[in-house]
Design an enzyme around this catalytic site. Structure first.
Site, short mmCIF file in Angstrom:
data_model
loop_
_atom_site.label_atom_id
_atom_site.label_comp_id
_atom_site.label_asym_id
_atom_site.label_seq_id
_atom_site.Cartn_x
_atom_site.Cartn_y
_atom_site.Cartn_z
CG LEU A 46 41.10 42.57 37.88
CD1 LEU A 46 40.75 43.70 38.83
CD2 LEU A 46 40.09 42.44 36.78
CG HIS A 47 44.28 37.63 39.89
ND1 HIS A 47 45.25 38.61 39.90
CD2 HIS A 47 44.43 36.95 41.05
CE1 HIS A 47 45.97 38.51 41.01
NE2 HIS A 47 45.48 37.52 41.74
CD GLN A 48 35.33 38.26 40.80
OE1 GLN A 48 35.18 39.40 41.19
NE2 GLN A 48 34.41 37.62 40.08
#
Length: 186
Positions: free
Chosen positions: A144-146
């Site tokens: 996950l990465h925003q």
């Protein structure tokens, strides 16, 4: 990173006629196009760059800020200058897989990123989001990465629309230093 503009096409084997177009050469993008350094599988030990970055120095890893559970890092293939990502240290693919403390810190570091980007670059607005899964466009779906992408009025011109090319006026190392210095104290 080599970026070169020319008003005439490169002539190979003496073939070709100048056509008057300007060309922006960005050979560093070929690594992204070919998928170099992409994970070989979904597991933590299968080449995940987001798992390896925390072991690097801030300068080498392009890390702008480190929290207890998440960190902020510049995107190697940015959409705009200052494009960074907020990433959990833990190898987790889905937002629903974060625990409450990780979720809270991801939000807090996102707010700090916005503050730093406004202070360092005068950003007028932001695109913030995450692509969940390969079908949704995640380039590295296993971790996950925003994304936090700064925007300015008029920052989209003919280059990305017609030429499908981004023009970034600053090296990533310089952008990392500028943002790290502008990062608000926790």
């Amino acid at each position: 990173m080599l970026i070169r503009m020319t008003s005439e096409p490169e002539l190979q084997d003496g073939v070709g006629e100048p056509d008057g177009f300007q060309r922006l050469w960005t050979p560093h993008r070929m690594a992204y196009i070919k998928g170099e350094n992409k994970p070989t599988g979904p597991g933590q030990d299968e080449g995940c760059p987001f798992c390896g970055i925390p072991a690097l120095s801030d300068e080498d890893g392009l890390v702008v800020a480190r929290g207890e559970r998440v960190y902020a890092v510049l995107n190697l293939y940015p959409y705009n200058g200052g494009h960074l990502m907020v990433v959990p240290y833990r190898h987790v693919a889905d937002y629903t897989g974060l625990d409450d403390a990780e979720t809270a810190e991801l939000g807090a570091l996102t707010k700090q990123a916005m503050t730093a980007l406004r202070a360092a670059s005068g950003a007028h607005g932001f695109n913030i989001g995450m692509n969940q899964g390969a079908a949704a466009g995640a380039g590295i779906a296993a971790h996950l990465h925003q994304h936090v992408v700064p925007r300015w009025g008029g920052d989209t011109n003919f280059m990305p629309i017609v030429g499908h090319t981004r023009v970034l006026p600053q090296l990533l190392a310089d952008t990392r230093k500028m943002l790290a210095e502008a990062w608000p104290a926790a």
